[in-house]
Design an enzyme around this catalytic site. Structure first.
Site, short mmCIF file in Angstrom:
data_model
loop_
_atom_site.label_atom_id
_atom_site.label_comp_id
_atom_site.label_asym_id
_atom_site.label_seq_id
_atom_site.Cartn_x
_atom_site.Cartn_y
_atom_site.Cartn_z
CB CYS A 47 16.49 -22.10 20.38
SG CYS A 47 16.68 -23.70 19.61
CG HIS A 48 19.73 -25.64 22.19
ND1 HIS A 48 18.97 -25.83 21.06
CD2 HIS A 48 19.93 -26.86 22.72
CE1 HIS A 48 18.72 -27.11 20.92
NE2 HIS A 48 19.28 -27.77 21.91
#
Length: 169
Positions: free
Chosen positions: A103-104
């Protein structure tokens, strides 16, 4: 048995920490939570899980670990501005050890400048950042590029975990 660092701050995506963390432990590896300070409480953004850090980033030494996992959510934004976190990830990379981010999570890899020349994926919102960091962006559930493993979202966790465990074993 591998020793795996999990980089954590509050605001992480709950399942992106919980599921890889549990899978790594169930596979017989040691999992150590590294945060900005030792003993800090880190709460998931959905409030389903929370963890206390085992080690502060200033004390973390790459020589002591075999791999690092970076869950997503908003936690990577807090982690990437910490010089000790960035140093730790750079040192892990310099030693050719596994760095996995979902994800991030790749935001920390961007700050540590470890994506240049690698293929990677991520949450769509940071796709341009990954490209600007010198990576070849791929929209796939999991991308393995040398010592780097990346995935996009919680939906990709099974593939993300599978590749982490394959590299550790």
């Amino acid at each position: 048995m591998a020793k795996v660092a999990f980089l954590l701050a509050s605001g992480f995506e709950d399942s992106e920490m919980k599921n890889p963390y549990e899978a790594v432990k169930e596979a017989g590896h040691e999992a150590v939570i590294i945060g900005l300070e030792k003993g800090a409480q880190c709460d998931g953004k959905k409030g389903t899980v929370s963890y206390k850090t085992d080690l502060g980033a200033a004390e973390a030494k790459a020589d002591d670990f075999d791999a690092v996992v970076i869950p997503g959510g908003s936690a990577p934004e807090a982690l990437r501005v910490n010089d000790d976190i960035v140093r730790f990830v750079k040192e892990i990379n310099d030693q050719g050890k596994l760095i996995a981010g979902i994800c991030h999570g790749p935001q920390v890899m961007i700050s540590a400048d470890v994506l240049r020349g690698k293929a990677a994926t991520c949450y769509i919102g940071i796709r341009d950042d990954v490209k600007l960091a010198g990576a070849e962006y791929r929209d796939e559930e999991v991308v393995v590029s040398e010592n780097i493993i990346t995935s996009r979202t919680p939906d990709d966790e099974p593939a993300f975990i599978r590749e982490i465990l394959a590299k550790l074993n």
